[in-house]
Design a protein around this motif. Structure first.
Motif, PDB file in Angstrom:
ATOM      1  N   GLY A   1       0.794  -1.230   0.000  1.00 17.87           N
ATOM      2  CA  GLY A   1       0.000   0.000   0.000  1.00 17.87           C
ATOM      3  C   GLY A   1       0.827   1.282   0.000  1.00 17.87           C
ATOM      4  O   GLY A   1       0.314   2.350   0.352  1.00 17.87           O
ATOM      5  N   LYS A   2       2.108   1.204  -0.400  1.00 20.08           N
ATOM      6  CA  LYS A   2       2.967   2.399  -0.389  1.00 20.08           C
ATOM      7  C   LYS A   2       2.809   3.175  -1.710  1.00 20.08           C
ATOM      8  O   LYS A   2       3.749   3.338  -2.486  1.00 20.08           O
ATOM      9  CB  LYS A   2       4.430   2.000  -0.169  1.00 20.08           C
ATOM     10  N   TRP A   3       1.577   3.644  -1.907  1.00 19.02           N
ATOM     11  CA  TRP A   3       1.299   4.341  -3.172  1.00 19.02           C
ATOM     12  C   TRP A   3       1.905   5.744  -3.208  1.00 19.02           C
ATOM     13  O   TRP A   3       2.230   6.264  -4.275  1.00 19.02           O
ATOM     14  CB  TRP A   3      -0.215   4.423  -3.384  1.00 19.02           C
ATOM     15  N   GLU A   4       2.070   6.395  -2.078  1.00 15.71           N
ATOM     16  CA  GLU A   4       2.614   7.763  -2.068  1.00 15.71           C
ATOM     17  C   GLU A   4       4.058   7.777  -2.565  1.00 15.71           C
ATOM     18  O   GLU A   4       4.438   8.643  -3.363  1.00 15.71           O
ATOM     19  CB  GLU A   4       2.540   8.345  -0.661  1.00 15.71           C
ATOM     20  N   GLU A   5       4.868   6.788  -2.090  1.00 16.68           N
ATOM     21  CA  GLU A   5       6.262   6.713  -2.558  1.00 16.68           C
ATOM     22  C   GLU A   5       6.322   6.457  -4.067  1.00 16.68           C
ATOM     23  O   GLU A   5       7.132   7.030  -4.788  1.00 16.68           O
ATOM     24  CB  GLU A   5       7.022   5.607  -1.815  1.00 16.68           C
ATOM     25  N   TYR A   6       5.410   5.568  -4.519  1.00 15.64           N
ATOM     26  CA  TYR A   6       5.376   5.267  -5.948  1.00 15.64           C
ATOM     27  C   TYR A   6       4.945   6.497  -6.751  1.00 15.64           C
ATOM     28  O   TYR A   6       5.477   6.787  -7.823  1.00 15.64           O
ATOM     29  CB  TYR A   6       4.441   4.094  -6.201  1.00 15.64           C
ATOM     30  N   ALA A   7       3.968   7.242  -6.190  1.00 25.03           N
ATOM     31  CA  ALA A   7       3.496   8.450  -6.873  1.00 25.03           C
ATOM     32  C   ALA A   7       4.617   9.491  -7.000  1.00 25.03           C
ATOM     33  O   ALA A   7       4.764  10.148  -8.031  1.00 25.03           O
ATOM     34  CB  ALA A   7       2.311   9.039  -6.106  1.00 25.03           C
ATOM     35  N   LYS A   8       5.400   9.648  -5.923  1.00 25.81           N
ATOM     36  CA  LYS A   8       6.533  10.598  -5.976  1.00 25.81           C
ATOM     37  C   LYS A   8       7.521  10.208  -7.077  1.00 25.81           C
ATOM     38  O   LYS A   8       8.036  11.062  -7.803  1.00 25.81           O
ATOM     39  CB  LYS A   8       7.246  10.627  -4.624  1.00 25.81           C
ATOM     40  N   ASP A   9       7.781   8.897  -7.187  1.00 30.28           N
ATOM     41  CA  ASP A   9       8.715   8.424  -8.219  1.00 30.28           C
ATOM     42  C   ASP A   9       8.149   8.698  -9.609  1.00 30.28           C
ATOM     43  O   ASP A   9       8.884   9.125 -10.515  1.00 30.28           O
ATOM     44  CB  ASP A   9       8.971   6.928  -8.031  1.00 30.28           C
ATOM     45  N   LEU A  10       6.842   8.459  -9.784  1.00 25.16           N
ATOM     46  CA  LEU A  10       6.219   8.728 -11.087  1.00 25.16           C
ATOM     47  C   LEU A  10       6.331  10.205 -11.451  1.00 25.16           C
ATOM     48  O   LEU A  10       6.645  10.568 -12.592  1.00 25.16           O
ATOM     49  CB  LEU A  10       4.746   8.323 -11.052  1.00 25.16           C
ATOM     50  N   MET A  11       6.086  11.070 -10.462  1.00 31.82           N
ATOM     51  CA  MET A  11       6.123  12.504 -10.730  1.00 31.82           C
ATOM     52  C   MET A  11       7.551  12.988 -11.004  1.00 31.82           C
ATOM     53  O   MET A  11       7.768  13.895 -11.815  1.00 31.82           O
ATOM     54  CB  MET A  11       5.497  13.271  -9.574  1.00 31.82           C
ATOM     55  N   THR A  12       8.518  12.377 -10.342  1.00 38.78           N
ATOM     56  CA  THR A  12       9.924  12.701 -10.633  1.00 38.78           C
ATOM     57  C   THR A  12      10.248  12.358 -12.076  1.00 38.78           C
ATOM     58  O   THR A  12      10.920  13.111 -12.788  1.00 38.78           O
ATOM     59  CB  THR A  12      10.865  11.944  -9.684  1.00 38.78           C
ATOM     60  N   GLN A  13       9.752  11.179 -12.524  1.00 45.63           N
ATOM     61  CA  GLN A  13       9.956  10.798 -13.924  1.00 45.63           C
ATOM     62  C   GLN A  13       9.332  11.823 -14.863  1.00 45.63           C
ATOM     63  O   GLN A  13       9.936  12.215 -15.869  1.00 45.63           O
ATOM     64  CB  GLN A  13       9.332   9.426 -14.184  1.00 45.63           C
ATOM     65  N   GLY A  14       8.123  12.257 -14.540  1.00 45.10           N
ATOM     66  CA  GLY A  14       7.445  13.235 -15.389  1.00 45.10           C
ATOM     67  C   GLY A  14       8.222  14.529 -15.517  1.00 45.10           C
ATOM     68  O   GLY A  14       8.333  15.109 -16.603  1.00 45.10           O
ATOM     69  N   VAL A  15       8.797  14.999 -14.393  1.00 48.50           N
ATOM     70  CA  VAL A  15       9.602  16.226 -14.412  1.00 48.50           C
ATOM     71  C   VAL A  15      10.845  16.036 -15.280  1.00 48.50           C
ATOM     72  O   VAL A  15      11.201  16.906 -16.091  1.00 48.50           O
ATOM     73  CB  VAL A  15       9.997  16.635 -12.976  1.00 48.50           C
ATOM     74  N   VAL A  16      11.500  14.892 -15.119  1.00 45.48           N
ATOM     75  CA  VAL A  16      12.714  14.611 -15.903  1.00 45.48           C
ATOM     76  C   VAL A  16      12.394  14.589 -17.391  1.00 45.48           C
ATOM     77  O   VAL A  16      13.105  15.190 -18.208  1.00 45.48           O
ATOM     78  CB  VAL A  16      13.340  13.267 -15.470  1.00 45.48           C
ATOM     79  N   TYR A  17      11.285  13.907 -17.780  1.00 39.58           N
ATOM     80  CA  TYR A  17      10.929  13.819 -19.199  1.00 39.58           C
ATOM     81  C   TYR A  17      10.605  15.198 -19.771  1.00 39.58           C
ATOM     82  O   TYR A  17      10.941  15.501 -20.914  1.00 39.58           O
ATOM     83  CB  TYR A  17       9.740  12.879 -19.397  1.00 39.58           C
ATOM     84  N   ALA A  18       9.962  16.043 -18.953  1.00 40.66           N
ATOM     85  CA  ALA A  18       9.636  17.398 -19.420  1.00 40.66           C
ATOM     86  C   ALA A  18      10.902  18.212 -19.646  1.00 40.66           C
ATOM     87  O   ALA A  18      11.038  18.916 -20.645  1.00 40.66           O
ATOM     88  CB  ALA A  18       8.733  18.089 -18.400  1.00 40.66           C
ATOM     89  N   ARG A  19      11.854  18.106 -18.709  1.00 43.35           N
ATOM     90  CA  ARG A  19      13.094  18.882 -18.832  1.00 43.35           C
ATOM     91  C   ARG A  19      13.974  18.365 -19.972  1.00 43.35           C
ATOM     92  O   ARG A  19      14.779  19.125 -20.524  1.00 43.35           O
ATOM     93  CB  ARG A  19      13.860  18.840 -17.508  1.00 43.35           C
ATOM     94  N   MET A  20      13.809  17.070 -20.276  1.00 44.89           N
ATOM     95  CA  MET A  20      14.564  16.511 -21.405  1.00 44.89           C
ATOM     96  C   MET A  20      13.849  16.730 -22.722  1.00 44.89           C
ATOM     97  O   MET A  20      14.344  16.334 -23.775  1.00 44.89           O
ATOM     98  CB  MET A  20      14.795  15.014 -21.177  1.00 44.89           C
ATOM     99  N   ASN A  21      12.666  17.363 -22.650  1.00 43.12           N
ATOM    100  CA  ASN A  21      11.864  17.687 -23.836  1.00 43.12           C
ATOM    101  C   ASN A  21      11.458  16.431 -24.617  1.00 43.12           C
ATOM    102  O   ASN A  21      11.416  16.434 -25.851  1.00 43.12           O
ATOM    103  CB  ASN A  21      12.632  18.661 -24.745  1.00 43.12           C
ATOM    104  N   ILE A  22      11.157  15.363 -23.882  1.00 42.93           N
ATOM    105  CA  ILE A  22      10.695  14.133 -24.515  1.00 42.93           C
ATOM    106  C   ILE A  22       9.195  14.260 -24.789  1.00 42.93           C
ATOM    107  O   ILE A  22       8.419  14.523 -23.862  1.00 42.93           O
ATOM    108  CB  ILE A  22      10.961  12.905 -23.614  1.00 42.93           C
ATOM    109  N   PRO A  23       8.744  14.095 -26.040  1.00 42.99           N
ATOM    110  CA  PRO A  23       7.300  14.195 -26.338  1.00 42.99           C
ATOM    111  C   PRO A  23       6.510  13.151 -25.541  1.00 42.99           C
ATOM    112  O   PRO A  23       6.880  11.981 -25.491  1.00 42.99           O
ATOM    113  CB  PRO A  23       7.236  13.916 -27.845  1.00 42.99           C
ATOM    114  N   TYR A  24       5.399  13.597 -24.954  1.00 44.02           N
ATOM    115  CA  TYR A  24       4.620  12.702 -24.092  1.00 44.02           C
ATOM    116  C   TYR A  24       4.040  11.525 -24.882  1.00 44.02           C
ATOM    117  O   TYR A  24       3.919  10.408 -24.373  1.00 44.02           O
ATOM    118  CB  TYR A  24       3.498  13.494 -23.421  1.00 44.02           C
TER     119      TYR A  24
END
Length: 530
Positions: free
Chosen positions: A79-102
């Motif tokens: 049930g550790k969804w918050e930690e997983y959510a933080k990791d997902l959001m970190t990935q999203g930030v990285v992809y945005a800064r790398m200008n990877i098309p969604y």
């Protein structure tokens, strides 16, 4: 790394959903390594994912996969969804800064599914219900993961765009250049700064062409037409006269394209370069004035040199006759009265006679020096092999008397003045013979090297050599390093050599060491300037 502080909510999964996710997780875990191995060659050749994957070592890739799998397990089972959510959001930030098309993430998931389906068919061949449960779990998990990544991705993208807009506005508003945004009809839409005497309402909405007049009539319209036709930036200069003072501007007009590469607006940038232009004009005037003064001074120096050479020629020529008379009478007097007067008188007569002879030689050398460049009026192709042969033939007595050995390689044909070139070789070879060690016969080597635009001649001897501290004095008139009793001469020979070489546009220098001989170098350009 900073991420969006708003963590996405934990998913509202039922117990049934969790069981479905567990079945998905176990089956995914079972096939993940195999699918990754199948996927890797395809991903490595992908234009987007390939370079990113290659930045990691195989060990780093494996560690990342294991970490991702563990975070999925902890979320589903613990049930550790918050930690997983933080990791997902970190990935999203990285992809945005790398200008990877969604959209490329959806493509990546599709590729993964395409590789997973054959394994599903094999495992669920007899149970459609189990297959549906797995696919349902996969969909729920992917939806949550993509929602977490998308939330952070688009939030970060908006932040990046906002920061870029703020940076652009700061650059736009603080630039010392005049920047105007205009539409395709040359109507001014936006500007960063006002020219003196103008208000914003005087410019916004007005045509750019309404500001061209006087010396700039038609210049701006021509520039806009060129940009619209060629779809490329155009750089030009304009001038304005303000209160009787001319001001200069470096201007450019560049197109701004829409997504389909059509021009939808133009940017006009103008920089005041008046100070630079005025400095250039001032420098040009100074250079013209300086060049005029240099030319005048050069003419004066040439006239002075011509007069000095004419004086040297006349003086040398006119002095020869009285010197001959003195020499003749001194010789007669010595012949008739030698031994009839006292010993001192005989010595005085000898000194008068020898000094007169030295003076005749000196005047002759001065006369020859003044004639350099005036004997041969025409510069002709000269075979140095033939010329040197004539020089050595003329010098055969001194060569034989000194038992000198003269070695020559193949020499080129040069453009030059024959008489002067003969004098050059004769002077250098004479010096090589004259300044010899008492216990050795002269050995003289004459060579040449091709140096692209010029020939480099070298005349090397095994003589007494020269102390390096005297190198600068060698080519100065009347400078002698030895007494006339040791080595006779007037101190003009090497000066003549320098004048001859410079007459041909070349350079002359010496490389020598006391007691170890000397090498005199001189260059001859392959093309002789007029």
């Amino acid at each position: 790394m900073e991420t969006n502080n708003n963590i996405i909510d934990a998913p509202e999964f039922t117990e049934s959903d969790i069981e479905t996710l567990k079945k998905y997780f176990e089956l995914n875990k079972k096939y993940q390594k195999k699918i990754n191995d199948e996927l890797m060659p395809e991903l490595l050749n992908h234009p987007l994912w390939g370079p990113l994957i290659k930045q990691q070592t195989p060990e780093q890739q494996k560690a990342q996969q294991e970490r991702s799998l563990e975070m999925q397990r902890a979320a589903i089972y613990d049930g550790k969804w918050e930690e997983y959510a933080k990791d997902l959001m970190t990935q999203g930030v990285v992809y945005a800064r790398m200008n990877i098309p969604y959209k490329d993430w959806y493509k990546l998931i599709k590729i993964y599914k395409d590789h997973l389906i054959p394994h599903l068919k094999k495992d669920f061949a007899g149970s459609t219900e189990e297959a549906i449960i797995f696919i349902d779990g996969l969909s729920k998990f992917v939806d949550y993961a993509m929602y977490g990544i998308a939330e952070a991705y688009f939030t970060e993208k908006n932040n990046i765009i906002k920061a870029q807009e703020e940076n652009f506005r700061a650059i736009f508003e603080n630039s010392t250049d005049h920047i105007l945004l205009i539409d395709k009809n040359a109507t001014i839409v936006m500007l960063n700064r006002l020219a003196p005497g103008y208000k914003k309402e005087d410019i916004i909405g007005k045509s750019l062409f309404s500001f061209q007049h006087g010396e700039n009539a038609g210049v701006l319209k021509k520039a806009v037409d060129i940009v619209l036709t060629n779809k490329t930036p155009y750089v030009f200069e304009t001038t304005f006269t303000v209160d009787g003072t001319k001001q200069y501007f470096s201007s450019s007009i560049s197109p701004i394209f829409s997504a389909n590469r059509e021009i939808n607006s133009l940017v006009f940038i103008s920089r005041d370069i008046s100070a630079k232009k005025q400095a250039e004009i001032k420098n040009r005037e100074i250079n013209i004035d300086l060049e005029k003064k240099v030319n005048e001074r050069t003419k004066e120096l040439k006239k002075s040199n011509d007069e000095l050479e004419q004086f040297a020629y006349v003086a040398s020529h006119d002095l020869q006759e009285p010197l001959r008379t003195i020499s003749n009478f001194a010789g007669l007097f010595q012949k008739q009265y030698k031994g009839k007067l006292d010993k001192d008188a005989d010595e005085y007569l000898h000194l008068i006679n020898s000094s007169t002879i030295r003076m005749q030689i000196l005047i002759k050398d001065l006369l020859n020096y003044s004639r350099i460049g005036k004997i041969d009026k025409e510069c002709v192709d000269t075979d140095c092999n033939k010329l040197l042969k004539e020089v050595l033939n003329d010098m055969s007595k001194s060569i034989n008397d000194s038992k000198a050995e003269v070695n020559t390689g193949s020499l080129p044909i040069v453009k030059g003045y024959v008489v002067e070139l003969k004098s050059l070789f004769q002077n250098l070879i004479s010096n090589a013979i004259k300044f010899q060690k008492k216990d050795a016969h002269p050995i003289i080597n004459i060579t040449v090297k091709d140096k692209n635009t010029e020939w480099l001649f070298a005349i090397e001897d095994n003589g007494i050599g020269i102390d390096k501290k005297y190198n600068d004095k060698l080519f100065v008139i009347f400078q002698r390093l030895h007494s006339k009793e040791e080595y006779p001469g007037t101190g003009i020979g090497l000066v003549q050599c320098r004048k001859i070489v410079e007459l041909h546009g070349g350079r002359i220098w010496v490389d020598s060491e006391l007691g170890k001989g000397s090498t005199f170098y001189f260059t001859m350009p392959k093309t002789l300037s007029a």
